[in-house]
Design an enzyme around this catalytic site. Sequence first.
Site, PDB file in Angstrom:
ATOM      1  N   GLY A 239       0.764  -1.238   0.000  1.00  0.00           N
ATOM      2  CA  GLY A 239       0.000   0.000   0.000  1.00  0.00           C
ATOM      3  C   GLY A 239       0.788   1.277   0.000  1.00  0.00           C
ATOM      4  O   GLY A 239       0.206   2.362  -0.167  1.00  0.00           O
ATOM      5  N   GLU A 274       4.167  -7.070   1.392  1.00  0.00           N
ATOM      6  CA  GLU A 274       3.638  -7.338   0.053  1.00  0.00           C
ATOM      7  C   GLU A 274       3.652  -6.075  -0.812  1.00  0.00           C
ATOM      8  O   GLU A 274       2.616  -5.653  -1.330  1.00  0.00           O
ATOM      9  CB  GLU A 274       2.219  -7.906   0.161  1.00  0.00           C
ATOM     10  CG  GLU A 274       2.159  -9.243   0.890  1.00  0.00           C
ATOM     11  CD  GLU A 274       0.756  -9.692   1.204  1.00  0.00           C
ATOM     12  OE1 GLU A 274      -0.198  -8.941   0.910  1.00  0.00           O
ATOM     13  OE2 GLU A 274       0.589 -10.795   1.763  1.00  0.00           O
ATOM     14  N   PRO A 275       4.815  -5.452  -1.004  1.00  0.00           N
ATOM     15  CA  PRO A 275       4.857  -4.270  -1.871  1.00  0.00           C
ATOM     16  C   PRO A 275       4.698  -4.656  -3.326  1.00  0.00           C
ATOM     17  O   PRO A 275       5.147  -5.720  -3.759  1.00  0.00           O
ATOM     18  CB  PRO A 275       6.254  -3.690  -1.601  1.00  0.00           C
ATOM     19  CG  PRO A 275       7.075  -4.900  -1.262  1.00  0.00           C
ATOM     20  CD  PRO A 275       6.144  -5.822  -0.496  1.00  0.00           C
ATOM     21  N   GLY A 276       4.054  -3.823  -4.082  1.00  0.00           N
ATOM     22  CA  GLY A 276       3.926  -4.028  -5.523  1.00  0.00           C
ATOM     23  C   GLY A 276       4.238  -2.743  -6.254  1.00  0.00           C
ATOM     24  O   GLY A 276       5.259  -2.613  -6.940  1.00  0.00           O
ATOM     25  N   ARG A 313      -5.646   3.056 -15.650  1.00  0.00           N
ATOM     26  CA  ARG A 313      -5.689   3.797 -14.390  1.00  0.00           C
ATOM     27  C   ARG A 313      -6.335   5.185 -14.495  1.00  0.00           C
ATOM     28  O   ARG A 313      -7.152   5.547 -13.639  1.00  0.00           O
ATOM     29  CB  ARG A 313      -4.297   3.922 -13.778  1.00  0.00           C
ATOM     30  CG  ARG A 313      -3.691   2.590 -13.339  1.00  0.00           C
ATOM     31  CD  ARG A 313      -2.401   2.780 -12.542  1.00  0.00           C
ATOM     32  NE  ARG A 313      -2.696   3.356 -11.236  1.00  0.00           N
ATOM     33  CZ  ARG A 313      -2.469   4.608 -10.904  1.00  0.00           C
ATOM     34  NH1 ARG A 313      -1.929   5.458 -11.770  1.00  0.00           N
ATOM     35  NH2 ARG A 313      -2.776   5.046  -9.698  1.00  0.00           N
ATOM     36  N   TYR A 317      -9.413   5.304 -12.131  1.00  0.00           N
ATOM     37  CA  TYR A 317      -9.127   5.929 -10.843  1.00  0.00           C
ATOM     38  C   TYR A 317      -8.911   7.441 -10.918  1.00  0.00           C
ATOM     39  O   TYR A 317      -8.513   8.054  -9.923  1.00  0.00           O
ATOM     40  CB  TYR A 317      -7.849   5.327 -10.233  1.00  0.00           C
ATOM     41  CG  TYR A 317      -7.837   3.840 -10.074  1.00  0.00           C
ATOM     42  CD1 TYR A 317      -8.839   3.174  -9.364  1.00  0.00           C
ATOM     43  CD2 TYR A 317      -6.805   3.072 -10.607  1.00  0.00           C
ATOM     44  CE1 TYR A 317      -8.806   1.801  -9.207  1.00  0.00           C
ATOM     45  CE2 TYR A 317      -6.759   1.701 -10.445  1.00  0.00           C
ATOM     46  CZ  TYR A 317      -7.769   1.069  -9.736  1.00  0.00           C
ATOM     47  OH  TYR A 317      -7.730  -0.297  -9.586  1.00  0.00           O
ATOM     48  N   CYS A 345     -13.184   4.267 -28.331  1.00  0.00           N
ATOM     49  CA  CYS A 345     -14.477   4.960 -28.465  1.00  0.00           C
ATOM     50  C   CYS A 345     -15.195   5.063 -27.132  1.00  0.00           C
ATOM     51  O   CYS A 345     -16.270   4.484 -26.922  1.00  0.00           O
ATOM     52  CB  CYS A 345     -15.342   4.256 -29.510  1.00  0.00           C
ATOM     53  SG  CYS A 345     -14.749   4.520 -31.189  1.00  0.00           S
ATOM     54  N   TYR A 374       0.200  -1.778 -12.359  1.00  0.00           N
ATOM     55  CA  TYR A 374      -1.201  -1.656 -12.743  1.00  0.00           C
ATOM     56  C   TYR A 374      -1.349  -1.012 -14.121  1.00  0.00           C
ATOM     57  O   TYR A 374      -2.258  -0.234 -14.368  1.00  0.00           O
ATOM     58  CB  TYR A 374      -1.997  -0.880 -11.687  1.00  0.00           C
ATOM     59  CG  TYR A 374      -1.872  -1.503 -10.324  1.00  0.00           C
ATOM     60  CD1 TYR A 374      -2.566  -2.662 -10.021  1.00  0.00           C
ATOM     61  CD2 TYR A 374      -1.019  -0.972  -9.362  1.00  0.00           C
ATOM     62  CE1 TYR A 374      -2.433  -3.263  -8.785  1.00  0.00           C
ATOM     63  CE2 TYR A 374      -0.872  -1.576  -8.123  1.00  0.00           C
ATOM     64  CZ  TYR A 374      -1.593  -2.715  -7.834  1.00  0.00           C
ATOM     65  OH  TYR A 374      -1.448  -3.323  -6.611  1.00  0.00           O
TER      66      TYR A 374
END
Length: 420
Positions: A239, A274-276, A313, A317, A345, A374
């Site tokens: 996170g 759990e870093p991503g 993204r 978001y 479109c 992502y």
Amino acid sequence: MHHFTYRDGVLHAEDVALPRLAEAVGTPFYVYATATLERHYRVFRQAFEGLPHELCFAMKANGNLAVVRTLANLGAGADVVSAGEMEMALMAGVPAGRIVFSGVGKTAEEMARALKAGILQINVESEPELETLAGVAAELGLTAPVALRVNPDVAADTHHKIATGKAEDKFGIDLDRAPAVFARAAALPSLEVTGVALHIGSQITDMAPFAAAFGRIAGLVEGLKGQGIALKHIDIGGGLGIPYIEGTTPPGPAEYAAVVRQTLGHLGATIVLEPGRLIAGNAGLLVSRVVRVKEGTSRRFLILDAGMNDLLRPAMYEAHHHIHPVQAVPGEAPLRPIDVVGPVCESGDTFARGRLLPELKEGDLVALGSAGAYGAVMASTYNGRPLVPEVLVNGGRFHIVRRRPDLKEMLALESLPDWL
């Protein structure tokens, strides 16, 4: 920090000029810098030096086998949320004993595959899931290593679609209910209770929510110990945010590790990380070519050959990605507001509105920054557009680690019924 810099007026990935990649691969494409992936991993590791920990890269951020192999070679494990991601992690060289299986919707079949593979632990997110896992393990004659994901009911200051730690979110077991569920898990002979897990959201740039959540989990762990349930692992998820907007400086691994030491370090458990995004986000760019510039009645549009199917993204978001001209422009060049859009479109196929950019023309290359997480992993073939290719750079070398499929390959899974 990243390894994308201008040299002689041209943007490079490490030692490779982006126009060279565009010529070899075509646009749009993703490019990842090995040096950035390795540096971010090592910085994270160093921040937790002296504290027992296991770093499991969140494959939902970037599941490319070459990216995962790069990290596995440094000792990374993997956090997976499907059997498919688990198999990909194993293919990339991640040892089964360093794989954590998260997610609210694991099927009995997925549980069985994970148990047969011998992974580190399965993070259970509900009481019905606990009972299903116990049954699957018993049927296989195996003991399932279990961590219960607890929802600490802590609000993280992030986009509502990536907040996961409030009571109304779908993830985890209510904190007040957790002691009873742990007791139930400890009583089931086919389960071994190994830890507690939490994850309060993504792209968090304030340490206060982490401190609050970790503090609540510490209280739970101490209470469980009093009940005779000693946990080996505390899985704190990921996170930690990254600087999508240039000039911003969110807290880094050192500040994050300090909070972990202060709130959880006294418990004697191994911290599972759990870093991503923090590892992969700034290790990647999406490179696109300008199709044309359109002068509207009241707005100007820079139309790219990359679309929302390639980088979702911004549409999903309202996310910000810095846009870099691949060919450097003089510092005194005037900037004008322009909407940067793609060819899909949908009105939502917009990367930026009113972004101040220098004059760009048809054929120019641009790079969207902080796209290593992502990005490609969320890409689709919407509008009949092929999946975007991915390139890994290492110094002066590069390799196409996922090629662009052609239409025949895209349609290979389809067939017509005999009545047509």
